[in-house]
Design a protein around this motif. Structure first.
Motif, mmCIF file in Angstrom:
data_model
loop_
_atom_site.group_PDB
_atom_site.id
_atom_site.type_symbol
_atom_site.label_atom_id
_atom_site.label_comp_id
_atom_site.label_asym_id
_atom_site.label_seq_id
_atom_site.Cartn_x
_atom_site.Cartn_y
_atom_site.Cartn_z
ATOM 1 N N SER A 102 0.982 -1.246 -0.010
ATOM 2 C CA SER A 102 -0.121 0.101 -0.030
ATOM 3 C C SER A 102 0.967 1.366 -0.091
ATOM 4 O O SER A 102 0.611 2.100 -0.662
ATOM 5 N N ALA A 103 1.913 1.378 0.859
ATOM 6 C CA ALA A 103 2.792 2.544 0.845
ATOM 7 C C ALA A 103 3.452 2.664 -0.470
ATOM 8 O O ALA A 103 3.718 3.760 -0.923
ATOM 9 N N ARG A 104 3.930 1.688 -1.044
ATOM 10 C CA ARG A 104 4.504 1.847 -2.501
ATOM 11 C C ARG A 104 3.689 2.069 -3.472
ATOM 12 O O ARG A 104 4.052 2.784 -4.317
ATOM 13 N N LEU A 105 2.418 1.640 -3.439
ATOM 14 C CA LEU A 105 1.440 2.234 -4.533
ATOM 15 C C LEU A 105 1.050 3.442 -4.372
ATOM 16 O O LEU A 105 0.915 4.209 -5.310
ATOM 17 N N ALA A 106 0.973 4.016 -3.255
ATOM 18 C CA ALA A 106 0.600 5.389 -3.087
ATOM 19 C C ALA A 106 1.784 6.311 -3.281
ATOM 20 O O ALA A 106 1.483 7.326 -3.801
ATOM 21 N N ALA A 107 2.911 6.000 -3.037
ATOM 22 C CA ALA A 107 4.199 6.932 -3.350
ATOM 23 C C ALA A 107 4.297 6.891 -4.889
ATOM 24 O O ALA A 107 4.431 8.216 -5.339
ATOM 25 N N ALA A 108 3.935 5.595 -5.546
ATOM 26 C CA ALA A 108 3.897 5.876 -7.229
ATOM 27 C C ALA A 108 3.046 6.683 -7.616
ATOM 28 O O ALA A 108 3.218 7.214 -8.570
ATOM 29 N N SER A 109 1.906 6.577 -6.833
ATOM 30 C CA SER A 109 0.474 7.400 -7.488
ATOM 31 C C SER A 109 0.915 8.872 -7.189
ATOM 32 O O SER A 109 0.888 9.761 -8.098
ATOM 33 N N VAL A 110 1.465 9.476 -6.103
ATOM 34 C CA VAL A 110 1.873 10.717 -5.807
ATOM 35 C C VAL A 110 2.971 11.256 -6.875
ATOM 36 O O VAL A 110 2.957 12.203 -7.110
ATOM 37 N N LYS A 111 3.809 10.317 -6.969
ATOM 38 C CA LYS A 111 4.894 10.698 -7.867
ATOM 39 C C LYS A 111 4.556 10.805 -9.620
ATOM 40 O O LYS A 111 5.204 11.206 -10.365
ATOM 41 N N GLY A 142 0.129 4.629 -11.359
ATOM 42 C CA GLY A 142 -0.404 5.902 -10.605
ATOM 43 C C GLY A 142 -1.717 6.586 -11.330
ATOM 44 O O GLY A 142 -1.782 6.513 -12.420
ATOM 45 N N ALA A 143 -2.704 6.883 -10.376
ATOM 46 C CA ALA A 143 -4.026 6.949 -11.092
ATOM 47 C C ALA A 143 -3.957 8.325 -11.890
ATOM 48 O O ALA A 143 -4.723 8.783 -12.739
ATOM 49 N N ILE A 144 -2.896 9.306 -11.575
ATOM 50 C CA ILE A 144 -2.761 10.450 -12.067
ATOM 51 C C ILE A 144 -1.620 10.762 -13.042
ATOM 52 O O ILE A 144 -1.261 11.730 -13.175
ATOM 53 N N SER A 145 -1.239 9.515 -13.406
ATOM 54 C CA SER A 145 -0.036 9.434 -14.240
ATOM 55 C C SER A 145 -0.143 9.715 -15.867
ATOM 56 O O SER A 145 -0.920 9.273 -16.501
ATOM 57 N N ASN A 146 0.634 10.597 -16.279
ATOM 58 C CA ASN A 146 0.941 10.898 -17.679
ATOM 59 C C ASN A 146 2.391 10.234 -18.206
ATOM 60 O O ASN A 146 2.854 10.363 -19.156
ATOM 61 N N VAL A 147 2.917 9.293 -17.399
ATOM 62 C CA VAL A 147 4.309 8.821 -17.473
ATOM 63 C C VAL A 147 3.870 7.349 -17.956
ATOM 64 O O VAL A 147 3.184 6.673 -17.415
ATOM 65 N N ASN A 148 4.827 7.049 -18.923
ATOM 66 C CA ASN A 148 4.829 5.740 -19.490
ATOM 67 C C ASN A 148 5.512 4.777 -18.325
ATOM 68 O O ASN A 148 6.593 5.170 -18.249
ATOM 69 N N VAL A 149 5.024 3.749 -17.739
ATOM 70 C CA VAL A 149 5.774 2.864 -16.925
ATOM 71 C C VAL A 149 7.179 2.363 -17.507
ATOM 72 O O VAL A 149 7.903 2.157 -16.663
ATOM 73 N N ARG A 150 7.261 2.268 -18.912
ATOM 74 C CA ARG A 150 8.450 1.556 -19.338
ATOM 75 C C ARG A 150 9.500 2.750 -19.182
ATOM 76 O O ARG A 150 10.805 2.430 -19.406
ATOM 77 N N ASP A 151 9.165 4.025 -18.890
ATOM 78 C CA ASP A 151 10.298 5.145 -18.771
ATOM 79 C C ASP A 151 10.701 5.186 -17.300
ATOM 80 O O ASP A 151 11.865 5.910 -17.183
#
Length: 138
Positions: A19-28, A33-42
């Protein structure tokens, strides 16, 4: 290959750790992340989640249906019935090319920390983890 401190942990993780890691990834705005425009492969490395739920026919449950209804956010569905390309028998070890293609389709890269789970509780998730290890995923 170099790994950061988040990757140096036991093969078993707690719900709080995940949960902590998924939350951190979402914030970053990172992997999944739910608000991500970043390609996970990058991203250098990410925590990726696989729902590997599978049930015996007598259990009268369907892993894919349960995945569609309720899952850990960002989880991909690992279909154990679709992992074998070489044998007429169920759940045999696939070819390296087929497994690599499956992982690529699921967004799993060699540098990712993969968390596998299933809906029964340590029933089919170990098979997904074993397959990852069999093909060299650390």
């Amino acid at each position: 290959r170099a790994r950061d401190a988040t990757m140096a942990c036991s093969p078993l993780v707690s719900a709080a750790w995940l949960s902590a890691r998924l939350a951190a990834a979402s914030v970053k705005g990172g992997a999944g992340g739910a608000i991500s425009n970043v390609n996970v492969r990058d991203i250098e490395s990410a925590v990726r989640v696989l729902d590997a739920s599978w049930y015996l026919p007598t259990m009268k449950r369907n892993g894919r249906e349960e995945y569609e209804e309720r899952r850990i956010p960002t989880a991909a569905f690992f279909d154990i019935d679709e992992t074998d390309d070489q044998s007429g028998l169920p759940h045999m070890l696939p070819s390296e090319k087929f497994f690599s293609s499956t992982m690529d389709r699921l967004g799993i890269r060699p540098c990712d920390h993969v968390v596998c789970y299933d809906g029964h509780g340590i029933f089919s998730a170990p098979r997904a983890w074993w397959l990852l290890r069999a093909f060299g995923h650390e």
